[in-house]
Design a protein around this motif. Structure first.
Motif, mmCIF file in Angstrom:
data_model
loop_
_atom_site.group_PDB
_atom_site.id
_atom_site.type_symbol
_atom_site.label_atom_id
_atom_site.label_comp_id
_atom_site.label_asym_id
_atom_site.label_seq_id
_atom_site.Cartn_x
_atom_site.Cartn_y
_atom_site.Cartn_z
ATOM 1 N N ASP A 150 0.833 -1.199 0.000
ATOM 2 C CA ASP A 150 0.000 0.000 0.000
ATOM 3 C C ASP A 150 0.869 1.251 0.000
ATOM 4 O OD1 ASP A 150 0.859 0.506 2.600
ATOM 5 O OD2 ASP A 150 -0.864 -0.495 3.497
ATOM 6 N N ALA A 151 0.200 2.391 -0.156
ATOM 7 C CA ALA A 151 0.920 3.650 -0.310
ATOM 8 C C ALA A 151 1.770 3.972 0.909
ATOM 9 C CB ALA A 151 -0.080 4.774 -0.581
ATOM 10 N N ALA A 152 1.264 3.651 2.109
ATOM 11 C CA ALA A 152 2.011 3.986 3.325
ATOM 12 C C ALA A 152 3.356 3.270 3.355
ATOM 13 C CB ALA A 152 1.189 3.620 4.555
ATOM 14 N N GLU A 153 3.375 2.020 2.943
ATOM 15 C CA GLU A 153 4.632 1.264 2.961
ATOM 16 C C GLU A 153 5.615 1.784 1.918
ATOM 17 O OE1 GLU A 153 3.697 -3.223 3.904
ATOM 18 O OE2 GLU A 153 2.077 -2.345 2.722
ATOM 19 N N ALA A 154 5.109 2.383 0.857
ATOM 20 C CA ALA A 154 5.971 2.907 -0.189
ATOM 21 C C ALA A 154 6.370 4.349 0.049
ATOM 22 C CB ALA A 154 5.258 2.817 -1.538
ATOM 23 N N LEU A 155 5.553 5.060 0.845
ATOM 24 C CA LEU A 155 5.719 6.509 0.934
ATOM 25 C C LEU A 155 6.275 6.969 2.275
ATOM 26 C CD1 LEU A 155 5.237 9.087 -0.657
ATOM 27 C CD2 LEU A 155 2.888 9.115 0.224
ATOM 28 N N TYR A 156 5.529 6.737 3.333
ATOM 29 C CA TYR A 156 5.981 7.227 4.642
ATOM 30 C C TYR A 156 5.189 6.556 5.751
ATOM 31 C CZ TYR A 156 1.675 9.842 5.218
ATOM 32 O OH TYR A 156 0.359 10.177 5.368
ATOM 33 N N GLU A 157 5.744 6.629 6.949
ATOM 34 C CA GLU A 157 5.033 6.262 8.158
ATOM 35 C C GLU A 157 5.382 7.289 9.217
ATOM 36 O OE1 GLU A 157 4.634 1.853 9.214
ATOM 37 O OE2 GLU A 157 6.463 1.903 8.017
ATOM 38 N N TRP A 158 4.512 7.430 10.191
ATOM 39 C CA TRP A 158 4.838 8.277 11.323
ATOM 40 C C TRP A 158 5.543 7.441 12.381
ATOM 41 C CZ3 TRP A 158 4.920 13.141 10.404
ATOM 42 C CH2 TRP A 158 4.043 13.690 9.481
ATOM 43 N N ASN A 159 6.542 8.040 13.004
ATOM 44 C CA ASN A 159 7.340 7.344 14.006
ATOM 45 C C ASN A 159 6.582 7.380 15.333
ATOM 46 O OD1 ASN A 159 9.253 6.435 15.822
ATOM 47 N ND2 ASN A 159 10.959 7.428 14.770
ATOM 48 N N TYR A 160 5.694 6.399 15.514
ATOM 49 C CA TYR A 160 4.828 6.418 16.692
ATOM 50 C C TYR A 160 5.597 6.299 18.012
ATOM 51 C CZ TYR A 160 1.053 6.012 13.316
ATOM 52 O OH TYR A 160 0.205 6.259 12.278
ATOM 53 N N PRO A 161 6.617 5.438 18.114
ATOM 54 C CA PRO A 161 7.362 5.404 19.384
ATOM 55 C C PRO A 161 7.980 6.759 19.735
ATOM 56 C CG PRO A 161 7.827 3.453 18.085
ATOM 57 C CD PRO A 161 7.055 4.382 17.202
ATOM 58 N N ARG A 162 8.497 7.461 18.709
ATOM 59 C CA ARG A 162 9.097 8.766 19.002
ATOM 60 C C ARG A 162 8.029 9.788 19.382
ATOM 61 N NH1 ARG A 162 13.575 11.954 15.254
ATOM 62 N NH2 ARG A 162 13.899 13.672 16.710
ATOM 63 N N GLN A 163 6.861 9.692 18.739
ATOM 64 C CA GLN A 163 5.774 10.599 19.099
ATOM 65 C C GLN A 163 5.351 10.362 20.557
ATOM 66 O OE1 GLN A 163 3.136 9.467 15.903
ATOM 67 N NE2 GLN A 163 3.362 11.471 14.917
ATOM 68 N N LEU A 164 5.237 9.081 20.928
ATOM 69 C CA LEU A 164 4.818 8.750 22.295
ATOM 70 C C LEU A 164 5.841 9.248 23.311
ATOM 71 C CD1 LEU A 164 2.784 7.326 24.123
ATOM 72 C CD2 LEU A 164 4.053 5.190 23.754
#
Length: 302
Positions: free
Chosen positions: A82-96
């Protein structure tokens, strides 16, 4: 349309220069493929390379990246990508972690603060679009025919505008548009919308003489006495009705295996020992052994 890159023009001023540069990397391109690569670099436009598996589509992208001195960023396609795997993800551990630090310091942290560049994990497409240059990144979208229709639709903006839209950040447009090469083994037909945005070239399996030349380039030290019968044997195999015909990569693997075993002249015994480098299905190996390894190595005609 992407903007031309002066550095690309300087390094590939004409077709002959590109052909010589490809040759210098060890990649032997026929005139048609060299012309397609030249146009892709200089127009510039994405290039869709189709052909059987193992004819050198991926290697073409590696050679172009080497010529330009650019990073090769590879996106391997698969069913369900999907697009997220090809494009970007948010770094949830760093956000937390940031949220907890803000709470510990009694500092205000808005939702908007968490969806900014420092928390962005770039996947291949976004990494290619945001590559700072000066040479453009080479984005290899490998085996696009393995991805589904939705992913093809996602790529249209990337291919046409060298940009993507991220809901939290808006439109990200490449300042140095990447060189984009797509490959397909033609396991299914691609949509016209994707093809319209690309130049196109079909890569055939090379003839015997060219395969000999390729093998000797890719496996230095290979004698003509070994390379010629190997190429002839591969040609014979490709006349059979087998599940997976050997390509260039398998031919190179075969020569590497034969060389490792100290084989100087191909014979039935050496072919039997190394058949697994060429044929990856038991049924194909059984078929060849039934036909006869003497036939494979050219000792008898049928």
């Amino acid at each position: 349309m992407n903007e031309p890159n002066d550095l690309v023009a300087a390094r590939v001023p004409d077709l002959e220069t590109l052909r010589a540069a490809l040759d210098a990397t060890g990649y032997l391109a026929d005139p048609g493929l060299a012309g397609a690569l030249f146009l892709a670099l200089r127009l510039p436009r994405p290039l869709l390379l189709e052909g059987e598996a193992g004819v050198g589509k991926t290697e073409a992208a590696k050679a172009v990246a080497q010529i330009l001195g650019s990073p090769l960023i590879r996106l391997q396609c698969y069913d369900g990508l999907d697009a997220a795997e090809a494009l970007y993800e948010w770094n949830y551990p760093r956000q937390l972690l940031s949220i907890r630090l803000a709470e510990a310091r009694d500092e205000a942290l808005s939702e908007a603060d968490l969806f900014t560049e420092p928390f962005l994990l770039r996947r291949p497409v976004l990494a290619a679009l945001t590559h700072p240059g000066p040479a453009p990144a080479v984005l290899l979208i490998d085996e696009i025919d393995r991805a589904d229709d939705d992913f093809e639709a996602f790529l249209l903006e990337v291919l046409a505008e060298a940009s993507v839209t991220i809901p939290e950040l808006g439109t990200v447009r490449a300042t140095v548009p990447p060189v984009v090469l797509l490959t397909s083994n033609r396991t299914r037909d691609l949509h016209d919308a994707l093809k319209r945005r690309c130049l196109y070239h079909w890569i055939d399996h090379p003839g015997t003489d060219r395969l000999i030349e390729i093998v000797r380039r890719r496996v230095p030290g290979t004698s003509a006495e070994l390379a010629a019968p190997v190429a002839a044997a591969v040609r014979r195999l490709r006349t059979l009705d087998i599940q997976k015909a050997p390509g260039i990569a398998e031919s190179i693997d075969w020569v590497c295996a034969l060389s490792l075993l100290g084989v100087r002249r191909l014979d039935a015994e050496a072919a039997d020992t190394t058949l697994g480098t060429l044929l990856k299905y038991r049924e194909d190996q059984d078929l060849v052994r039934e036909r006869g390894l003497d036939w494979l190595v050219g000792v008898r005609d049928a």
